[in-house]
Design a protein around this motif. Structure first.
Motif, PDB file in Angstrom:
ATOM      1  N   LYS A   1       0.822  -1.212   0.000  1.00 57.41           N
ATOM      2  CA  LYS A   1       0.000   0.000   0.000  1.00 57.41           C
ATOM      3  C   LYS A   1       0.861   1.269   0.000  1.00 57.41           C
ATOM      4  N   VAL A   2       1.891   1.258   0.823  1.00 56.33           N
ATOM      5  CA  VAL A   2       2.838   2.371   0.877  1.00 56.33           C
ATOM      6  C   VAL A   2       4.198   1.799   0.494  1.00 56.33           C
TER       7      VAL A   2
ATOM      8  N   CYS B   1       6.866  -8.409   7.184  1.00 56.90           N
ATOM      9  CA  CYS B   1       6.417  -7.376   6.236  1.00 56.90           C
ATOM     10  C   CYS B   1       5.828  -8.006   4.974  1.00 56.90           C
ATOM     11  N   ASN B   2       4.916  -7.291   4.352  1.00 57.94           N
ATOM     12  CA  ASN B   2       4.296  -7.747   3.117  1.00 57.94           C
ATOM     13  C   ASN B   2       4.810  -6.913   1.945  1.00 57.94           C
ATOM     14  N   PHE B   3       5.535  -7.602   1.045  1.00 55.10           N
ATOM     15  CA  PHE B   3       6.051  -6.971  -0.172  1.00 55.10           C
ATOM     16  C   PHE B   3       5.445  -7.628  -1.426  1.00 55.10           C
TER      17      PHE B   3
ATOM     18  N   LEU C   1      10.440  -3.238  -5.480  1.00 52.75           N
ATOM     19  CA  LEU C   1      11.703  -3.182  -4.740  1.00 52.75           C
ATOM     20  C   LEU C   1      12.853  -3.015  -5.721  1.00 52.75           C
ATOM     21  N   ASP C   2      12.547  -2.461  -6.881  1.00 52.76           N
ATOM     22  CA  ASP C   2      13.553  -2.329  -7.930  1.00 52.76           C
ATOM     23  C   ASP C   2      14.504  -1.166  -7.637  1.00 52.76           C
ATOM     24  N   ASN C   3      15.722  -1.290  -8.169  1.00 56.23           N
ATOM     25  CA  ASN C   3      16.739  -0.237  -8.065  1.00 56.23           C
ATOM     26  C   ASN C   3      17.040   0.176  -6.626  1.00 56.23           C
ATOM     27  N   MET C   4      17.075  -0.803  -5.731  1.00 53.97           N
ATOM     28  CA  MET C   4      17.414  -0.538  -4.339  1.00 53.97           C
ATOM     29  C   MET C   4      18.690  -1.302  -3.991  1.00 53.97           C
TER      30      MET C   4
END
Length: 190
Positions: A18-19, A34-36, A41-44
Motif C-alpha cells: 500500500k505504501v 512485512c508484506n512486499f 523493490l527495484d533499483n534498491m
C-alpha cells in the motif's frame, strides 16, 4: 539524484503493498513480518539485511543489489533473481518457499538453502558450485547446464535432472536421491 540511506533499522509488520518502501540503500536492516507481495523493490540496495517471515511473492526486484542478504521463513514465489544486479550478489535462504523463482545464469557459489521448498525453481545455467541444499524439496526444479560441482544435495529430495547436461564433479547425493539422476534411462531401481 542520490538515494537515501538507512542503517540499523527494524521494519516490523508493515504492508509495503500500500505504501511503497522508499527507494534507498538499506544496510544492516531487519524486515520482519512485512508484506512486499507484488511490490516495487527495484533499483534498491540491500546490504547485510535480513528478511524474516515476509511475503515477497512476485515483487519487482529488477536492478536491486542483494549483498549478504538472508531470508528466513519467507514466501518468495515467482521472484526473478536474475533481474537483480549480479554484482556482489550474495544470498541465503532458511525455511523459505521459493516456488517458481528463477536464478537463471546467476553466479551463486556457496549459496545456502536450508529446509526450503524450491518447487519448479529455474537454476538453468547457474553456477551453484559448493551450494548447500540442506533438507530442501526440489520437485520439478530445472537444472540445465548448471554447475553443481561440489554442491551438497545429500539431504535434498525430489530432484530429477540429467547428469549429462550439468556439471556434477564432487557433488554429494544420497543413495536414495541418485534415482533422480537416472530418470532419463527409464530403468527400475529396487
Amino acid at each position: 539524484m542520490n538515494k537515501s540511506f538507512f542503517e540499523d533499522i527494524t521494519y516490523k509488520d508493515q504492508d509495503f503493498t500500500k505504501v511503497r518502501l522508499e527507494k534507498a540503500a538499506y544496510e544492516n536492516c531487519i524486515f520482519e513480518g512485512c508484506n512486499f507481495a507484488d511490490a516495487y523493490l527495484d533499483n534498491m540496495n540491500f546490504t547485510a539485511c535480513h528478511f524474516s517471515h515476509c511475503n515477497l511473492s512476485n515483487a519487482n526486484i529488477s536492478h536491486s543489489v542483494f549483498n549478504e542478504v538472508s531470508f528466513s521463513y519467507c514466501k518468495l514465489t515467482g521472484l526473478h533473481f536474475e533481474h537483480c544486479n549480479p554484482i556482489l550478489l550474495s544470498l541465503s535462504f532458511d525455511h523459505c518457499s521459493l516456488t517458481l523463482a528463477s536464478f537463471y545464469q546467476l553466479q551463486l557459489k556457496k549459496i545456502e538453502f536450508t529446509e526450503c521448498k524450491l518447487i519448479e525453481v529455474d537454476f538453468t545455467e547457474a553456477n551453484l558450485s559448493n551450494a548447500q541444499f540442506k533438507g530442501c524439496d526440489l520437485d520439478k526444479a530445472i537444472f540445465e547446464k548448471t554447475n553443481l560441482e561440489g554442491a551438497d544435495l545429500s539431504t535434498a529430495i525430489n530432484y530429477k535432472f540429467d547428469p549429462e547436461q550439468n556439471r556434477l564433479r564432487k557433488a554429494k547425493f544420497s543413495k536414495d536421491g541418485v534415482v533422480g539422476l537416472l530418470g532419463k534411462y527409464d530403468i527400475v531401481v529396487m
